[in-house]
Every structure is written in C-alpha cells, then in structure tokens.
Design a protein around this motif. Structure first.
Motif, PDB file in Angstrom:
ATOM      1  N   ALA A 156      21.838  26.071 -22.016  1.00  0.00           N
ATOM      2  CA  ALA A 156      20.746  26.679 -21.263  1.00  0.00           C
ATOM      3  C   ALA A 156      19.818  27.462 -22.182  1.00  0.00           C
ATOM      4  O   ALA A 156      18.589  27.425 -22.030  1.00  0.00           O
ATOM      5  CB  ALA A 156      21.306  27.586 -20.169  1.00  0.00           C
ATOM      6  N   TYR A 157      20.383  28.167 -23.155  1.00  0.00           N
ATOM      7  CA  TYR A 157      19.559  28.902 -24.116  1.00  0.00           C
ATOM      8  C   TYR A 157      18.725  27.935 -24.947  1.00  0.00           C
ATOM      9  O   TYR A 157      17.529  28.176 -25.195  1.00  0.00           O
ATOM     10  CB  TYR A 157      20.455  29.748 -25.011  1.00  0.00           C
ATOM     11  N   ARG A 158      19.319  26.818 -25.368  1.00  0.00           N
ATOM     12  CA  ARG A 158      18.558  25.809 -26.105  1.00  0.00           C
ATOM     13  C   ARG A 158      17.421  25.259 -25.247  1.00  0.00           C
ATOM     14  O   ARG A 158      16.303  25.055 -25.733  1.00  0.00           O
ATOM     15  CB  ARG A 158      19.477  24.681 -26.571  1.00  0.00           C
ATOM     16  N   ARG A 159      17.692  25.027 -23.962  1.00  0.00           N
ATOM     17  CA  ARG A 159      16.653  24.540 -23.056  1.00  0.00           C
ATOM     18  C   ARG A 159      15.532  25.582 -22.911  1.00  0.00           C
ATOM     19  O   ARG A 159      14.354  25.243 -22.847  1.00  0.00           O
ATOM     20  CB  ARG A 159      17.280  24.219 -21.690  1.00  0.00           C
ATOM     21  N   HIS A 169      20.153  35.330 -28.972  1.00  0.00           N
ATOM     22  CA  HIS A 169      21.339  35.212 -28.115  1.00  0.00           C
ATOM     23  C   HIS A 169      22.543  35.721 -28.899  1.00  0.00           C
ATOM     24  O   HIS A 169      22.978  35.089 -29.868  1.00  0.00           O
ATOM     25  CB  HIS A 169      21.544  33.754 -27.708  1.00  0.00           C
ATOM     26  N   ILE A 170      23.047  36.888 -28.500  1.00  0.00           N
ATOM     27  CA  ILE A 170      24.267  37.448 -29.098  1.00  0.00           C
ATOM     28  C   ILE A 170      25.441  36.886 -28.315  1.00  0.00           C
ATOM     29  O   ILE A 170      25.620  37.203 -27.138  1.00  0.00           O
ATOM     30  CB  ILE A 170      24.259  38.984 -29.036  1.00  0.00           C
ATOM     31  N   ALA A 171      26.209  36.022 -28.951  1.00  0.00           N
ATOM     32  CA  ALA A 171      27.316  35.332 -28.273  1.00  0.00           C
ATOM     33  C   ALA A 171      28.616  35.668 -28.989  1.00  0.00           C
ATOM     34  O   ALA A 171      28.878  35.179 -30.090  1.00  0.00           O
ATOM     35  CB  ALA A 171      27.078  33.821 -28.271  1.00  0.00           C
ATOM     36  N   THR A 213      29.973  24.514 -33.102  1.00  0.00           N
ATOM     37  CA  THR A 213      29.081  23.421 -33.489  1.00  0.00           C
ATOM     38  C   THR A 213      27.734  23.515 -32.799  1.00  0.00           C
ATOM     39  O   THR A 213      26.669  23.352 -33.419  1.00  0.00           O
ATOM     40  CB  THR A 213      29.747  22.064 -33.172  1.00  0.00           C
ATOM     41  N   LEU A 214      27.733  23.813 -31.488  1.00  0.00           N
ATOM     42  CA  LEU A 214      26.485  23.898 -30.743  1.00  0.00           C
ATOM     43  C   LEU A 214      25.634  25.075 -31.216  1.00  0.00           C
ATOM     44  O   LEU A 214      24.402  24.957 -31.342  1.00  0.00           O
ATOM     45  CB  LEU A 214      26.775  24.005 -29.251  1.00  0.00           C
ATOM     46  N   ALA A 215      26.266  26.215 -31.488  1.00  0.00           N
ATOM     47  CA  ALA A 215      25.517  27.364 -32.005  1.00  0.00           C
ATOM     48  C   ALA A 215      24.860  27.017 -33.331  1.00  0.00           C
ATOM     49  O   ALA A 215      23.683  27.371 -33.578  1.00  0.00           O
ATOM     50  CB  ALA A 215      26.440  28.562 -32.164  1.00  0.00           C
ATOM     51  N   GLU A 216      25.576  26.312 -34.195  1.00  0.00           N
ATOM     52  CA  GLU A 216      25.011  25.903 -35.485  1.00  0.00           C
ATOM     53  C   GLU A 216      23.851  24.938 -35.289  1.00  0.00           C
ATOM     54  O   GLU A 216      22.835  25.015 -36.010  1.00  0.00           O
ATOM     55  CB  GLU A 216      26.103  25.269 -36.352  1.00  0.00           C
ATOM     56  N   GLU A 217      23.956  24.036 -34.323  1.00  0.00           N
ATOM     57  CA  GLU A 217      22.872  23.090 -34.058  1.00  0.00           C
ATOM     58  C   GLU A 217      21.604  23.811 -33.591  1.00  0.00           C
ATOM     59  O   GLU A 217      20.495  23.465 -34.007  1.00  0.00           O
ATOM     60  CB  GLU A 217      23.314  22.074 -33.007  1.00  0.00           C
ATOM     61  N   ILE A 218      21.760  24.810 -32.727  1.00  0.00           N
ATOM     62  CA  ILE A 218      20.600  25.567 -32.245  1.00  0.00           C
ATOM     63  C   ILE A 218      19.943  26.322 -33.390  1.00  0.00           C
ATOM     64  O   ILE A 218      18.706  26.326 -33.540  1.00  0.00           O
ATOM     65  CB  ILE A 218      21.017  26.529 -31.113  1.00  0.00           C
ATOM     66  N   PRO A 252      18.409  32.307 -34.094  1.00  0.00           N
ATOM     67  CA  PRO A 252      18.406  32.300 -32.626  1.00  0.00           C
ATOM     68  C   PRO A 252      19.727  32.714 -31.989  1.00  0.00           C
ATOM     69  O   PRO A 252      19.739  33.370 -30.953  1.00  0.00           O
ATOM     70  CB  PRO A 252      18.061  30.851 -32.275  1.00  0.00           C
ATOM     71  N   VAL A 253      20.864  32.315 -32.589  1.00  0.00           N
ATOM     72  CA  VAL A 253      22.184  32.630 -32.024  1.00  0.00           C
ATOM     73  C   VAL A 253      22.990  33.418 -33.053  1.00  0.00           C
ATOM     74  O   VAL A 253      23.171  32.968 -34.192  1.00  0.00           O
ATOM     75  CB  VAL A 253      22.962  31.355 -31.651  1.00  0.00           C
ATOM     76  N   LEU A 254      23.463  34.573 -32.651  1.00  0.00           N
ATOM     77  CA  LEU A 254      24.418  35.328 -33.463  1.00  0.00           C
ATOM     78  C   LEU A 254      25.795  35.116 -32.842  1.00  0.00           C
ATOM     79  O   LEU A 254      26.128  35.737 -31.824  1.00  0.00           O
ATOM     80  CB  LEU A 254      24.077  36.819 -33.478  1.00  0.00           C
ATOM     81  N   LEU A 255      26.558  34.206 -33.398  1.00  0.00           N
ATOM     82  CA  LEU A 255      27.879  33.867 -32.860  1.00  0.00           C
ATOM     83  C   LEU A 255      28.948  34.552 -33.690  1.00  0.00           C
ATOM     84  O   LEU A 255      28.950  34.455 -34.919  1.00  0.00           O
ATOM     85  CB  LEU A 255      28.084  32.350 -32.893  1.00  0.00           C
TER      86      LEU A 255
END
Length: 468
Positions: A292-295, A309-311, A332-337, A348-351
């Motif tokens: 949803a964040y990627r969208r 996005h802090i995840a 994997t998805l966080a890295e792709e974003i 964009p994503v801090l995982l």
C-alpha cells in the motif's frame, strides 16, 4: 473427584499460561539469570498480592527454565512445569501455533492445507498431555473453592480436565486471539472440534477481547454441541487496554529521547512519518502494508521525498519455516521500494528487524500516521499505544479485522486489510488530515485505548468469575 491439595498454603487465585512471568537463561559458567516479563497478567497479580494467596502455573520453555526446575530454583508465587521438551514442541508449535492459531486467524491456504493426518493425531496427543499436566498442577495447588484463570489457545482443554479433578473450583478461560466463525472452525476434524469446545465449556466462564469473538465462540458451541451447549457457562468480554501511565512515563526516559534524535536524523527535517510496529506474524499483514505504501508513492508522486515509512517488524516464531519466509518477504519488499524510489537524501522505508522497545516508543512519539492493518487480530495493542504516546497526535489507519476496531473505529480511518489500493488512499487521507482534526481524534483514541488498563483488565475478569 477432588484431588488432594498439596500444601496448607494452597493458592486462592491461580493463573495458568504457556509463558510465565519469569524466564531463566543458563550462562556458560552454569549460573542462572532470571528475567521478569510484563503485561496484564503480571500487573493483575501484582495488584492482588503475591505469595501463598496467588500462584502462576506456566511451562518451562527453554533449557534455562528446565534447569531452574531441576535445581529447584524459582520465585514465590510461580510454579514452572518441566514438561518433556518434545511434548511441548508438538503441543506448542505443532498444534497451538500451526493449527489453532491458523484456524482462529483464518490463515490457511485451503487448496493445500490443513491436512489432518496421522502426524496431526500424534501431535494432538501431545497437546492433550500438555494440557493434562497443567490441569494436574492446578488441581494440586488450588485451595478449596479457589479461582483459576486459564489463558489462551494453548490451554483450551484445561478447564474441562480441571473440572473433573476439582469440581469445587471457579474456573475461567480467556482467549487472547480471535475466535473463528463456524464455517472456518469446522475445518477441524469433528471430534477435535467437540473436544475443544467441551474443554472450554468446563469453565464457569469463558471470556474474549471483543463481543465479536465471544459471539463467534457461542455460535461454534451451538453448532458443534447443539442447543443448550452454553448452559452453565457464562460468556464475557474484557477489552484489554493500554497502560497509559506506564507508556507516557517510559516514552520520556533518556534512552527513548536518544532514539528519537537518531530517528529524526534518519527521517530528515520536515518529512512526515507513517509508523508501524509489529512482530512478523503472518496475521499482521506487513507485506500488504508495504504494498500500500508503494502504491501511495506510485499514485501520489507529491509524497516522494516528503514521507518516510518507519516499519519495525520484529521476528516472531523463527523456528517455523513459514515465519522465516514471511520475514524474508518483508525485507525483500522494503529493499525493492527503497531501490525503486529512494534518492541520495531520502530512504522511503526505514525497516528494522531487531527488537528495541525504546526505539519503538520513539517511533510512536514521532508518528504522524499509525498503520495497523492486520488480516485478523484479537485486539492489537499497538493501535491503542500510539495515540497515547504520540507527541503531536497521529491519524490511525486501522483494519476492520482488528479487535481494536470495536473500540477505536469511530476515530480511525478504517480499511479492508486485503484492499491495497484503498489502504494507499487511506494513507493519503491520514497524511493530509488537518492538524486540529488529528489532535481531536487522537484525544478520543487515547481515552478509549486506556479505558481498561492491564491491572484493571485482569481484576475485571477475576471479579466477574467469582461473582457470576
């Protein structure tokens, strides 16, 4: 038949759960170190007093716990059961976490699973053995007429077994998970479904986190056992709340302030934040949240470089392959974003995958938006904790399948957890919410979230059990 009570100091109030209030680790030099946990049960027992009046019966979960039992090391008010490690593994991982958890969270891929075969029956026998060990210990330790509060899906058979041993006791069972609707519950073999329901109905009172889960249990009981199945057993609801006083104090200690400074540096000045803090359980829906964040970034390019996005997704049940695979999918998805949208000065994503409570509280404090989108959740305390701690107020994006929806839905932006497109739109709505509206909603959310804090929640159950 009434079992003989083991001591003149028999307990008047007993709690039974798979995990207890203390765990032991075995050091290289052979010494044992104890670490106490927290939560509603610990708070509740503290409220009524420890010692001879109350007792917590739990399982020895690891080598340190089992060595503590072997040496006779323990704490007042706690009895740890050294159940055979193989029996515990089959009962806990084989049945509780791989069958009952999946049924109540509606997580099976039904074209392929479940398969109830000879291996399932072998593990079910271990689940019976495990529950019988708890029932025996409770029967031996309870004073005449004592109140016993049995916890969760690991111990569904205990009430019925204990009733046979000690009909004089007041027995309650509390489910911390959802309860499956009838059609899904009936995936279980018929005899197992009957055994589970009869086990729970051995209690004087069964209780749940929301009315929805309580009603689902009632419907299953009637479907499995027929009209009148609930005669003699009360059904209650106790919605566990956040411990507001503790959270507000803990969130402003120096270690949290230090984490907050570091997080703000990583996010960057002037950017908004979408925060989620979860264990990587299959029910938490972290992957769809990232989708949803990627969208959002794809459909609303104005947010690129303006939101982070802090995840925090802390690994859970990594001894099960399906959970390890899920954790890997999140990473994997966080890295792709980050690869697709990141720039030299914006990630964009801090995982983060390593558990850090102080860092989680820091994220709560700086949340502009809290994303809580489980597929299905008994309650979800994160949804209740973030509004309590948030410094500037937060907008809550909440799945309608979280138990917390029952109490918080009016002031949240509610989503279907499977609808990635609608969740992306909900994130946009939350990010653009007017500050005064966000502040007003946060105030109401925090009030609802702390209506029944842990100690009061436990005592609410106890008082209902002894007064019914």
């Amino acid at each position: 038949m009434v079992s003989e009570v083991s001591s003149e100091h028999a307990a008047q109030i007993l709690v039974a759960s798979n995990r207890g209030p203390v765990t032991y680790t075995l050091a290289g030099d052979g010494s044992l170190a104890a670490r106490r946990g927290g939560g509603g049960l610990v708070s509740g027992l503290s409220a009524i007093g420890q010692g001879a009046e109350s007792l917590w019966v739990c399982a020895a979960l690891g080598d340190g716990d089992r060595e503590a039992v072997r040496r006779g090391v323990g704490e007042p008010g706690v009895r740890m059961l050294a159940i055979d490690a193989g029996v515990h593994a089959d009962a806990y991982n084989g049945i509780a976490n791989s069958v009952l958890w999946f049924v109540h969270h509606l997580l099976y891929q039904t074209p392929l699973e479940p398969v109830f075969d000879a291996e399932f029956r072998r593990q079910w026998a271990a689940y019976e053995t495990y529950n019988r060990a708890f029932a025996g210990a409770l029967a031996a330790e309870a004073a005449p007429g004592a109140a016993v509060l049995v916890q969760d899906y690991h111990l569904c058979l205990v009430p019925g077994m204990l009733r046979e041993l000690r009909p004089d006791l007041r027995i309650g069972h509390f489910s911390h998970t959802p309860w499956a609707p009838v059609d899904y519950f009936r995936l279980l073999p018929d005899d197992i479904a009957r055994q589970l329901v009869r086990g729970l109905l051995g209690a004087d009172r069964v209780a749940f986190l929301t009315r929805r889960w309580a009603d689902a249990f009632g419907a299953c009981a009637v479907d499995v056992l027929g009209a009148g199945a609930l005669d003699g057993t009360a059904v209650g609801v106790h919605g566990l709340g956040a411990d507001g006083d503790f959270l507000r104090e803990r969130a402003h200690r120096p270690d949290v302030d230090e984490c907050l400074v570091r997080l703000r540096e990583r996010v960057g000045a002037g950017r908004k934040t979408i925060v989620r803090v979860d264990r990587t359980e299959l029910s938490k829906n972290i992957v769809r949240g990232l989708l949803a964040y990627r969208r959002l970034l794809a459909d609303r390019p104005e947010w690129r470089g303006q939101v982070v996005h802090i995840a925090f997704a802390y690994p859970s049940r990594q001894d099960l392959a399906v959970y390890r695979d899920y954790t890997a999918a999140v990473r994997t998805l966080a890295e792709e974003i980050n690869s697709a949208y990141g720039t030299a000065d914006w990630q964009p994503v801090l995982l983060e995958l390593d558990d850090d409570f102080a860092r989680s509280l820091a994220a709560y404090r700086m949340a502009d938006v809290a994303l809580v989108n489980p597929i299905r959740d008994g309650m979800n305390l994160v949804a209740k904790e973030v509004p309590v701690v948030s410094d500037e107020g937060c907008a809550l994006v909440l799945s309608r399948e979280a138990g917390a929806y029952e109490e918080l839905g009016d002031d949240a932006i509610v989503v279907n957890p499977y609808d990635v497109t609608a969740t992306a739109e909900a994130l946009h709505e939350a990010l653009t919410m007017a500050p005064e509206e966000r502040a007003a909603r946060t105030k109401r959310l925090a009030a609802a979230a702390t209506a029944l804090p842990p100690a009061a929640w436990f005592l609410d159950q106890l008082n209902a059990l002894v007064s019914d």
